[in-house]
Design a protein around this motif. Structure first.
Motif, PDB file in Angstrom:
ATOM      1  N   ASP A 146      -0.296  -3.938   6.058  1.00  0.00           N
ATOM      2  CA  ASP A 146      -0.945  -3.229   7.359  1.00  0.00           C
ATOM      3  C   ASP A 146      -2.547  -3.467   6.933  1.00  0.00           C
ATOM      4  O   ASP A 146      -2.875  -3.530   6.099  1.00  0.00           O
ATOM      5  CB  ASP A 146      -0.659  -1.935   7.195  1.00  0.00           C
ATOM      6  CG  ASP A 146       0.837  -1.190   7.484  1.00  0.00           C
ATOM      7  OD1 ASP A 146       1.510  -2.441   7.798  1.00  0.00           O
ATOM      8  OD2 ASP A 146       1.124  -0.300   7.614  1.00  0.00           O
ATOM      9  N   HIS A 156      -7.413  -0.968   5.364  1.00  0.00           N
ATOM     10  CA  HIS A 156      -6.197  -0.332   5.947  1.00  0.00           C
ATOM     11  C   HIS A 156      -6.708   0.951   5.755  1.00  0.00           C
ATOM     12  O   HIS A 156      -7.568   1.330   5.126  1.00  0.00           O
ATOM     13  CB  HIS A 156      -4.813  -0.576   5.438  1.00  0.00           C
ATOM     14  CG  HIS A 156      -3.727   0.095   5.767  1.00  0.00           C
ATOM     15  ND1 HIS A 156      -3.696   0.108   7.411  1.00  0.00           N
ATOM     16  CD2 HIS A 156      -2.697   0.466   5.499  1.00  0.00           C
ATOM     17  CE1 HIS A 156      -2.671   0.651   7.528  1.00  0.00           C
ATOM     18  NE2 HIS A 156      -1.953   1.094   6.629  1.00  0.00           N
ATOM     19  N   HIS A 215      -4.444   0.498  12.089  1.00  0.00           N
ATOM     20  CA  HIS A 215      -3.696  -0.856  12.534  1.00  0.00           C
ATOM     21  C   HIS A 215      -4.837  -1.613  13.249  1.00  0.00           C
ATOM     22  O   HIS A 215      -5.268  -1.158  14.218  1.00  0.00           O
ATOM     23  CB  HIS A 215      -2.465  -0.792  12.918  1.00  0.00           C
ATOM     24  CG  HIS A 215      -1.359   0.078  12.063  1.00  0.00           C
ATOM     25  ND1 HIS A 215      -0.766  -0.532  11.088  1.00  0.00           N
ATOM     26  CD2 HIS A 215      -1.213   1.396  12.097  1.00  0.00           C
ATOM     27  CE1 HIS A 215      -0.013   0.340  10.559  1.00  0.00           C
ATOM     28  NE2 HIS A 215      -0.347   1.376  11.018  1.00  0.00           N
ATOM     29  N   ASP A 241       6.131   4.324   4.777  1.00  0.00           N
ATOM     30  CA  ASP A 241       6.785   3.228   5.359  1.00  0.00           C
ATOM     31  C   ASP A 241       6.658   2.446   4.507  1.00  0.00           C
ATOM     32  O   ASP A 241       7.399   1.167   4.781  1.00  0.00           O
ATOM     33  CB  ASP A 241       6.530   3.443   6.629  1.00  0.00           C
ATOM     34  CG  ASP A 241       4.851   2.784   6.962  1.00  0.00           C
ATOM     35  OD1 ASP A 241       4.167   3.275   6.372  1.00  0.00           O
ATOM     36  OD2 ASP A 241       4.915   2.042   7.725  1.00  0.00           O
ATOM     37  N   HIS A 242       6.035   2.154   3.635  1.00  0.00           N
ATOM     38  CA  HIS A 242       6.076   0.992   2.567  1.00  0.00           C
ATOM     39  C   HIS A 242       6.374   1.371   1.352  1.00  0.00           C
ATOM     40  O   HIS A 242       7.072   0.391   0.391  1.00  0.00           O
ATOM     41  CB  HIS A 242       4.578   0.442   2.500  1.00  0.00           C
ATOM     42  CG  HIS A 242       4.268  -0.098   3.851  1.00  0.00           C
ATOM     43  ND1 HIS A 242       4.346  -1.564   4.234  1.00  0.00           N
ATOM     44  CD2 HIS A 242       3.640   0.540   5.011  1.00  0.00           C
ATOM     45  CE1 HIS A 242       3.852  -1.573   5.577  1.00  0.00           C
ATOM     46  NE2 HIS A 242       3.541  -0.436   6.019  1.00  0.00           N
ATOM     47  N   HIS A 267       0.709  -1.105  -0.179  1.00  0.00           N
ATOM     48  CA  HIS A 267       0.065  -0.124  -0.025  1.00  0.00           C
ATOM     49  C   HIS A 267       0.676   1.167  -0.026  1.00  0.00           C
ATOM     50  O   HIS A 267       1.977   1.162   0.183  1.00  0.00           O
ATOM     51  CB  HIS A 267      -0.927   0.122   1.172  1.00  0.00           C
ATOM     52  CG  HIS A 267      -0.393  -0.057   2.690  1.00  0.00           C
ATOM     53  ND1 HIS A 267       0.403  -1.119   3.162  1.00  0.00           N
ATOM     54  CD2 HIS A 267      -0.210   1.179   3.310  1.00  0.00           C
ATOM     55  CE1 HIS A 267       1.028  -0.674   4.162  1.00  0.00           C
ATOM     56  NE2 HIS A 267       0.641   0.708   4.394  1.00  0.00           N
ATOM     57  N   HIS A 310       1.702   4.095   1.803  1.00  0.00           N
ATOM     58  CA  HIS A 310       2.131   4.592   3.049  1.00  0.00           C
ATOM     59  C   HIS A 310       3.585   4.868   2.681  1.00  0.00           C
ATOM     60  O   HIS A 310       4.192   3.877   2.512  1.00  0.00           O
ATOM     61  CB  HIS A 310       1.840   4.045   4.286  1.00  0.00           C
ATOM     62  CG  HIS A 310       0.322   4.427   4.875  1.00  0.00           C
ATOM     63  ND1 HIS A 310      -0.320   3.466   5.651  1.00  0.00           N
ATOM     64  CD2 HIS A 310      -0.409   5.519   4.557  1.00  0.00           C
ATOM     65  CE1 HIS A 310      -1.556   4.113   5.693  1.00  0.00           C
ATOM     66  NE2 HIS A 310      -1.756   5.480   5.021  1.00  0.00           N
TER      67      HIS A 310
HETATM   68 ZN   LIG Z   1       0.278   1.508   6.435  1.00  0.00          ZN
END
Ligand SMILES: [Zn+2]
Ligand SMILES: [Zn+2]
Length: 467
Positions: free
Chosen positions: A188, A166, A410, A103-104, A99, A101
């Motif tokens: 996530d 998510h 989350h 952090d991904h 996805h 975000h």
């Molecule tokens: Zn995420």
């Protein structure tokens, strides 16, 4: 003889930055390629100028992206680097993105353009709009889209994207199969969003496909204190007091309905469900919803709605005056009505207006008397970010009351435990958490992998090897 191995490069004990390589023979898939968000410790603090032409080199040096053979372009590697450049790697490689975000995905633009990067069709659609409004990631490359439930191959590795829920559209996990066995990666996910049924169906589909290993996020297990015992027991009920994504507009409405002043909201606009929620709150309150122009573009492209206004901020006014608007901004302003602070200030109680932290000074042009500021999961997110205190100073200066109305992306600890027990894998690998060890399997073994080791998948088990 070919074998299947798993190697972990990031995200084992951090929130995000999950990077795992699953290899069969010389072919491999690498899943997720994000950056860890850490405003307190990031050396690139926004003041140091980033060197566009040396970014891969600098990011490798700082350890912000992993040292993996065969994924970076040869001219972007540091001089004398022992890493194999992409063009000299023997096997096939693909990168999978669960996805959008940061952090991904934060590092996905650094992957050599010869290597395909896959994301779901919904993520791909969202990314097109993000790029349009200037929120794409660094780097210049194209992205492939894949469909939920439709398998595709990288060499002999079979990948099936499975949709989850998510706080961003397009989120999916992956079922990854080689001749030695199968791994499920959840990405996530949460059960208190708009579509909990997607997670139930993810579990059913994963079980139908079969697997040996489950790699799952554990964000909500991260508190410094021990978690109360009952939160570690599998339970899929939604606690009555929890604000779920569908409840957000109702809570905003309750808090604002008897207020005489303006309603301000600060959201993270990749959460399209939240944009829809604010529109719903506007309807319930009979207030006009006014978006910043980037968010307006997301609403226009990803929600089937025309019931919003665009805020004519000071910077937008200046761009218009100097004929510096971009095409998408011109089109949007031609299609949707826009409102200035002057107009809004005549009757502030008729509006629900967006204000992101980076545009906080716009608040100085608005009549915020008797108003209310909804902190609804926009940045800065919490105490750990110095900007959080700065936002408080700005709101105090204005005398504007702040209230937090939002919900996390989350799964709650007891929901994570429920998902794990439903999946019931032979090997459970919790990560994307400060305390992954708190998530335990019902029957199989819990594996907490280490960096610098590789794990061979054989006969339904993972066997540790040194790299
Ligand atoms: Zn995420
Ligand atoms: Zn994440």
């Amino acid at each position: 003889m070919n074998k299947t191995t798993l190697t972990f490069y990031g995200g084992l004990r951090s929130i995000g930055g999950t990077i795992v390589s699953l290899q069969y023979g010389s072919d491999r898939v690498i899943f997720d390629f994000g950056l860890v968000y850490s405003p307190q410790t990031n050396i690139l603090d926004g003041q140091i100028q980033v060197r566009e032409s040396a970014m891969i080199r600098d990011y490798l040096t700082l350890g912000l992206i992993p040292k993996i053979d065969g994924i970076y372009h040869e001219t972007s590697l540091p001089i004398g680097s022992s890493l194999i450049p992409a063009n000299q790697y023997q096997g096939k490689t693909a990168v999978l993105i669960s996805h959008l975000h940061l952090d991904h995905i934060g590092g996905m633009g650094f992957i050599d353009p010869s290597i395909p990067v896959f994301m779901s069709k919904n993520s791909h659609d969202l990314y097109q709009t993000l790029e349009m409004i200037g929120e794409g990631v660094n780097g210049d490359r194209t992205y492939e889209s894949c469909e939920y439930d439709k398998p595709f191959f990288v060499g002999k590795i079979k990948i099936t994207p499975l949709q989850v829920d998510h706080d961003i559209p397009g989120a999916c996990g992956f079922h990854i199969e080689t001749p030695d066995g199968s791994v499920v990666y959840t990405g996530d996910l949460r059960l208190h969003g708009t579509h909990p049924e997607r997670v139930e169906s993810f579990i059913t589909k994963a079980k139908t496909l079969g697997f040996d290993v489950v790699i799952i996020e554990g964000t909500t297990l991260s508190s410094e204190e021990e978690l109360p015992e009952e939160l570690l027991v599998a339970n899929k009920d939604i606690p009555a007091e929890l604000i779920t994504e569908p409840k957000v507009p109702k809570v905003m409405t309750e808090l604002l309905h008897d207020k005489q002043g303006i309603g301000i909201f600060n959201i993270y606009h990749r959460n399209i469900d939240r944009i829809a929620g604010v529109l719903q709150a506007g309807q319930l309150l009979n207030r006009k919803v006014v978006f910043e122009i980037g968010t307006a573009q997301l609403a226009a492209n990803l929600l089937n709605t025309t019931s919003f206004y665009i805020y004519e901020s000071e910077s937008l006014r200046l761009l218009r005056e100097n004929n510096q608007l971009q095409d998408w901004q011109i089109n949007l302003l031609d299609t949707y009505p826009s409102l200035s602070a002057q107009v809004i200030n005549k009757s502030p109680h008729e509006y629900l207006l967006q204000n992101s932290y980076d545009h906080a000074l716009e608040l100085f042009d608005l009549n915020t008397e008797k108003g209310l500021y909804f902190h609804s999961d926009g940045v800065p997110l919490g105490d750990y970010d110095p900007a959080f205190h700065n936002l408080k100073r700005i709101l105090d200066y204005l005398g504007l009351a702040k209230v937090a109305v939002g919900t996390g992306g989350h799964a709650l600890p007891q929901h994570l435990q429920y998902i794990v027990e439903e999946l019931d894998p032979n090997v459970l690998i919790p990560l994307h958490s400060f305390h992954p060890e708190r998530l335990t399997p019902k029957r199989g073994i819990q594996l907490l992998p280490q960096y610098g080791k590789t794990y061979m998948l054989k006969n339904g088990a993972l066997v540790e090897q040194d790299i």
